[in-house]
Design an enzyme around this catalytic site. Structure first.
Site, PDB file in Angstrom:
ATOM      1  N   HIS A 113       0.808  -1.213   0.000  1.00 40.52           N
ATOM      2  CA  HIS A 113       0.000   0.000   0.000  1.00 40.52           C
ATOM      3  C   HIS A 113       0.845   1.268   0.000  1.00 40.52           C
ATOM      4  O   HIS A 113       1.999   1.274   0.444  1.00 40.52           O
ATOM      5  CB  HIS A 113      -0.928   0.005   1.226  1.00 40.52           C
ATOM      6  CG  HIS A 113      -0.202   0.022   2.539  1.00 40.52           C
ATOM      7  ND1 HIS A 113       0.322   1.169   3.086  1.00 40.52           N
ATOM      8  CD2 HIS A 113       0.099  -0.967   3.415  1.00 40.52           C
ATOM      9  CE1 HIS A 113       0.898   0.900   4.235  1.00 40.52           C
ATOM     10  NE2 HIS A 113       0.790  -0.406   4.459  1.00 40.52           N
ATOM     11  N   GLU A 187      -1.603  -7.166   7.126  1.00 40.46           N
ATOM     12  CA  GLU A 187      -0.305  -6.930   7.750  1.00 40.46           C
ATOM     13  C   GLU A 187      -0.165  -7.762   9.029  1.00 40.46           C
ATOM     14  O   GLU A 187      -1.142  -8.315   9.549  1.00 40.46           O
ATOM     15  CB  GLU A 187      -0.157  -5.438   8.065  1.00 40.46           C
ATOM     16  CG  GLU A 187       1.273  -4.995   8.270  1.00 40.46           C
ATOM     17  CD  GLU A 187       1.455  -3.502   8.031  1.00 40.46           C
ATOM     18  OE1 GLU A 187       2.432  -2.949   8.573  1.00 40.46           O
ATOM     19  OE2 GLU A 187       0.644  -2.903   7.313  1.00 40.46           O
TER      20      GLU A 187
END
Length: 233
Positions: A113, A187
């Protein structure tokens, strides 16, 4: 392996291997060869600038944008013992799950990202979902989109975290792709670290923070082993 890494938060990685495992990312299965990509080594204590390597001129271009950040109290985001991913039951300190058999050779592009509001604040994110892209993060995603514009993709796999889905939406503008959200791409789960500024993490969890930085696989917090749990899923 060829890699392009726009900034310290957004990255596209091309591997000629078949299966890749990474976190907080957007993953594509790509058909033809990909854009020319380059990794510039990151020095300790520094951030990589957003760089794009042109196919024709091969000149580096710095891509800059200002971040719009709103600093929040970490208590708002404090770990409460469970979250939206707890029901998945994939936080286990066990040997990694076996990979599925490879049926067909595919090239995979991994995209991390763009810069998020918490990246800009220096706040530890983990798998929390309270941050979104900054203006700089949006620019990073747009740079990656432009670098991949000449490539054809057949499917998209995306983390459920907002910062990843926002990045994916930008990169795939104008494309018709089959999209699948995979929670395993989120994550690393960092529990009580999540929501803290890095300076707060050091002051509140000194030994744990050092272990996380120096010997990550042995790091534990809240009776969890985050890195080994990541390897498991």
């Amino acid at each position: 392996m060829r890699e392009h890494r726009p900034g310290n938060c957004a990255a596209s990685v091309v591997f000629d291997s078949y299966i890749i495992c990474c976190w907080s990312l957007t993953a594509f299965r790509v058909l033809p060869s990909t854009s020319d990509m380059l990794l510039r080594p990151k020095l300790p204590g520094t951030h990589r600038p957003c760089i794009a390597r042109s196919k024709t001129s091969r000149r580096y271009q710095n891509v800059t944008a200002t971040a719009s950040v709103q600093v929040a109290d970490a208590q708002t985001y404090a770990w409460a013992g469970s979250d939206e991913f707890s029901s998945l039951d994939d936080r286990k300190d066990l040997p990694p799950l076996p990979l599925p058999p490879i049926q067909t050779r595919k090239r995979i592009v991994l995209v991390r990202h763009g810069q998020s509001t918490w990246n800009a604040e220096g706040r530890i994110q983990g798998s929390s979902n309270f941050s979104g892209l900054t203006a700089k993060g949006t620019a990073q995603a747009e740079t990656t989109r432009d670098m991949l514009s000449g490539d054809n993709f057949e499917s998209l796999y995306v983390s459920p975290l907002t910062r990843a889905t926002q990045t994916a939406d930008i990169i795939t503008q104008g494309r018709q792709l089959t999209t699948k959200t995979l929670p395993v791409l989120r994550e690393i789960d960092l529990y009580s670290f999540q929501g803290l500024l890095k300076s707060e993490g050091k002051s509140r969890f000194g030994d744990e923070y050092i272990m996380w930085q120096k010997q990550a696989e042995a790091f534990t917090i809240d009776q969890h082993a985050p890195v080994r749990e990541l390897w498991y899923r």
